[in-house]
Write a protein that holds these residues in place. Structure first.
Motif, mmCIF file in Angstrom:
data_model
loop_
_atom_site.group_PDB
_atom_site.id
_atom_site.type_symbol
_atom_site.label_atom_id
_atom_site.label_comp_id
_atom_site.label_asym_id
_atom_site.label_seq_id
_atom_site.Cartn_x
_atom_site.Cartn_y
_atom_site.Cartn_z
ATOM 1 N N ILE A 1 55.240 37.722 39.060
ATOM 2 C CA ILE A 1 54.379 37.069 38.188
ATOM 3 C C ILE A 1 54.243 37.471 36.568
ATOM 4 C CG2 ILE A 1 51.861 36.437 38.072
ATOM 5 C CD1 ILE A 1 51.619 36.950 41.032
ATOM 6 N N ARG A 2 54.769 36.626 35.806
ATOM 7 C CA ARG A 2 54.669 36.925 34.367
ATOM 8 C C ARG A 2 53.741 36.055 33.686
ATOM 9 N NH1 ARG A 2 57.046 40.234 36.352
ATOM 10 N NH2 ARG A 2 59.353 40.942 36.186
ATOM 11 N N THR A 3 53.366 34.989 33.979
ATOM 12 C CA THR A 3 52.232 34.105 33.403
ATOM 13 C C THR A 3 51.376 33.605 34.351
ATOM 14 O OG1 THR A 3 53.429 32.017 33.573
ATOM 15 C CG2 THR A 3 54.059 33.664 31.566
ATOM 16 N N PRO A 4 50.193 33.097 33.818
ATOM 17 C CA PRO A 4 49.076 32.483 34.863
ATOM 18 C C PRO A 4 49.825 31.167 35.569
ATOM 19 C CG PRO A 4 48.061 32.897 32.881
ATOM 20 C CD PRO A 4 49.614 33.198 32.527
ATOM 21 N N ALA A 5 50.617 30.533 34.876
ATOM 22 C CA ALA A 5 51.407 29.286 35.442
ATOM 23 C C ALA A 5 52.237 29.646 36.739
ATOM 24 C CB ALA A 5 52.148 28.725 34.593
ATOM 25 N N ASP A 6 52.712 31.000 36.810
ATOM 26 C CA ASP A 6 53.417 31.229 37.931
ATOM 27 C C ASP A 6 52.536 31.398 39.320
ATOM 28 O OD1 ASP A 6 55.713 31.791 36.343
ATOM 29 O OD2 ASP A 6 55.078 34.178 36.114
ATOM 30 N N LEU A 7 51.351 31.438 39.210
ATOM 31 C CA LEU A 7 50.213 31.477 40.211
ATOM 32 C C LEU A 7 50.421 30.207 41.104
ATOM 33 C CD1 LEU A 7 47.363 33.570 38.954
ATOM 34 C CD2 LEU A 7 49.353 34.278 40.371
ATOM 35 N N LEU A 8 50.723 29.099 40.461
ATOM 36 C CA LEU A 8 50.625 27.618 40.679
ATOM 37 C C LEU A 8 51.536 27.442 42.151
ATOM 38 C CD1 LEU A 8 50.564 25.599 37.333
ATOM 39 C CD2 LEU A 8 48.665 26.159 38.743
ATOM 40 N N ALA A 9 52.361 28.356 42.185
ATOM 41 C CA ALA A 9 53.510 28.322 43.243
ATOM 42 C C ALA A 9 53.169 29.220 44.410
ATOM 43 C CB ALA A 9 54.673 28.198 42.593
ATOM 44 N N LEU A 10 52.146 29.793 44.374
ATOM 45 C CA LEU A 10 51.812 31.139 45.135
ATOM 46 C C LEU A 10 50.568 30.665 45.901
ATOM 47 C CD1 LEU A 10 52.614 34.137 42.821
ATOM 48 C CD2 LEU A 10 54.255 33.250 44.517
ATOM 49 N N PRO A 11 50.750 31.263 47.298
ATOM 50 C CA PRO A 11 49.477 31.223 48.105
ATOM 51 C C PRO A 11 48.211 31.718 47.550
ATOM 52 C CG PRO A 11 50.878 32.577 49.207
ATOM 53 C CD PRO A 11 51.636 32.215 47.942
ATOM 54 N N LEU A 12 47.008 31.091 47.283
ATOM 55 C CA LEU A 12 46.007 31.649 46.453
ATOM 56 C C LEU A 12 44.788 31.920 47.688
ATOM 57 C CD1 LEU A 12 45.966 29.306 43.516
ATOM 58 C CD2 LEU A 12 46.919 31.521 43.800
ATOM 59 N N ILE A 13 43.980 33.120 47.565
ATOM 60 C CA ILE A 13 43.079 33.301 48.468
ATOM 61 C C ILE A 13 41.767 33.546 47.471
ATOM 62 C CG2 ILE A 13 41.966 35.137 49.756
ATOM 63 C CD1 ILE A 13 44.892 36.200 50.042
ATOM 64 N N GLY A 14 40.609 32.542 48.329
ATOM 65 C CA GLY A 14 39.270 32.660 47.530
ATOM 66 C C GLY A 14 38.401 33.115 48.280
ATOM 67 N N THR A 15 37.070 33.335 47.483
ATOM 68 C CA THR A 15 36.168 33.882 48.573
ATOM 69 C C THR A 15 34.600 33.167 47.838
ATOM 70 O OG1 THR A 15 36.898 35.907 48.675
ATOM 71 C CG2 THR A 15 34.403 35.841 48.983
ATOM 72 N N ARG A 16 34.138 32.430 48.853
ATOM 73 C CA ARG A 16 33.151 31.597 48.695
ATOM 74 C C ARG A 16 31.956 32.212 47.482
ATOM 75 N NH1 ARG A 16 31.367 29.783 53.534
ATOM 76 N NH2 ARG A 16 30.091 31.392 53.734
ATOM 77 N N GLY A 17 31.662 33.571 47.908
ATOM 78 C CA GLY A 17 30.509 33.990 47.009
ATOM 79 C C GLY A 17 30.905 34.605 45.651
ATOM 80 N N ASN A 18 31.974 34.497 45.445
ATOM 81 C CA ASN A 18 32.429 35.081 44.019
ATOM 82 C C ASN A 18 32.135 34.185 43.077
ATOM 83 O OD1 ASN A 18 34.006 37.289 44.834
ATOM 84 N ND2 ASN A 18 36.016 36.460 44.345
ATOM 85 N N GLY A 19 31.730 35.090 41.559
ATOM 86 C CA GLY A 19 31.148 34.753 40.590
ATOM 87 C C GLY A 19 32.055 33.449 39.918
ATOM 88 N N LEU A 20 33.322 33.531 40.245
ATOM 89 C CA LEU A 20 34.217 32.636 39.540
ATOM 90 C C LEU A 20 35.218 32.069 40.556
ATOM 91 C CD1 LEU A 20 35.032 32.214 36.463
ATOM 92 C CD2 LEU A 20 36.885 33.829 37.027
ATOM 93 N N SER A 21 35.479 30.694 40.665
ATOM 94 C CA SER A 21 36.558 30.105 41.521
ATOM 95 C C SER A 21 37.836 30.202 40.808
ATOM 96 C CB SER A 21 35.854 28.994 42.177
ATOM 97 O OG SER A 21 36.004 27.889 40.742
ATOM 98 N N TRP A 22 38.926 29.845 41.734
ATOM 99 C CA TRP A 22 40.346 29.657 41.143
ATOM 100 C C TRP A 22 40.245 28.590 40.087
ATOM 101 C CZ3 TRP A 22 44.013 32.646 40.631
ATOM 102 C CH2 TRP A 22 44.352 33.721 41.542
#
Length: 294
Positions: free
Chosen positions: A179-200
């Motif tokens: 991972i070098r840039t934020p755009a690299d995350l678009l191709a990766l599996p992302l994990i979120g948590t409902r209660g967090n103060g910020l969503s993906w």
């Protein structure tokens, strides 16, 4: 007046009179006569060469010098009172005083519990009861202190800031290497948590990326589960540095984009109205604020 000959009796009398705003009230607290209080104050004034109280009618008020002097000694007297009460509790063999703390579940396990041994060692006369509740309510019965995620000022003006957090992408070191840039995350599996103060989606927008280009994020709750999944290499989690302290320290999680963290005030501390003046509650509150660097 030298430090080796401090007029301790006069200082005790002055502190009580300044704190209570009355010679008569100080006399009642100290089991003295008002004239004895007045005599001790005059002796202290003579030794210091200043006027500590202004006589107003039949009452008194602190002079400018008196207010400055009281501000300088007040904390010391409070520490003496606390130390004395702790010693009395131990010598008298009293049962430990219970302080009930309510906190979000992940915060309890990941920040509070690792620090509890130090608190219990510092305050052996206090019995800490931790209730890890996901749904918190202001003024909940049987709760002395609440640690709240989000802005607790909507609940209470007495809420005090405890911890801020940096929310950023975190993943296993092997995954972070690519991972070098934020755009690299678009191709990766992302994990979120409902209660967090910020969503993906919010994180991507903050950094100028269309979140619609990313695949759906798997939602894992509570944060403990999401953090563990990321540490095992299942994907990239958007999580708090407060809750991932251990994994980052042990090298199980890495921050591939440290310059893209979003920082916000996250955790607040408030005491119930009924308990906020109890010494044990004050001691635990002050310890928590100190442990959080406040």
């Amino acid at each position: 007046m030298s430090g080796s000959s401090l007029p301790l009796r006069a200082l005790v009398v002055f502190e009580a009179a300044a704190r209570l705003g009355s010679f008569r009230a100080a006399a009642e607290e100290l089991a003295l006569t008002p004239s004895a209080v007045s005599h001790q104050v005059r002796a202290l004034e003579a030794g210091l060469g200043v006027t500590l109280f202004e006589r107003v009618g039949r009452g008194v008020s602190l002079s400018a010098d008196g207010a400055e002097y009281f501000a300088g000694i007040r904390d010391g007297f409070e520490q003496l009172r606390r130390a004395t009460e702790r010693m009395v509790r131990r010598r008298a063999g009293r049962r430990a005083e219970v302080v009930r703390v309510q906190t979000p579940p992940s915060f309890a396990g990941r920040w509070l519990l690792p620090r509890l041994p130090a608190l219990l060692a510092a305050e052996p006369g206090i019995d800490i009861r931790v209730n890890a509740e996901k749904d918190q309510r202001p003024g909940a019965a049987g709760v002395d202190l609440m640690i709240v995620y989000g802005d607790a000022r909507a609940w209470s003006r007495s809420a005090r800031p405890l911890l801020d957090e940096a929310l950023q992408p975190l993943c296993a070191p092997a995954l972070a290497a690519g991972i070098r840039t934020p755009a690299d995350l678009l191709a990766l599996p992302l994990i979120g948590t409902r209660g967090n103060g910020l969503s993906w989606a919010q994180w991507f927008r903050r950094h100028g990326i269309d979140p619609g280009r990313a695949g759906p994020a798997m939602e894992l709750d509570p944060s403990d589960v999401a953090i563990d999944a990321a540490a095992k290499g299942l994907g990239v989690v958007l999580e708090s540095d407060v809750l991932t302290e251990e994994e980052r320290r042990d090298g199980r999680l890495a921050a591939p984009l440290p310059g893209f963290a979003v920082t916000a005030m996250a955790y607040w501390l408030l005491a119930s109205t009924e308990a906020e003046d109890r010494l044990a509650v004050v001691l635990v509150r002050d310890w928590l604020l100190t442990a959080a660097g406040r």
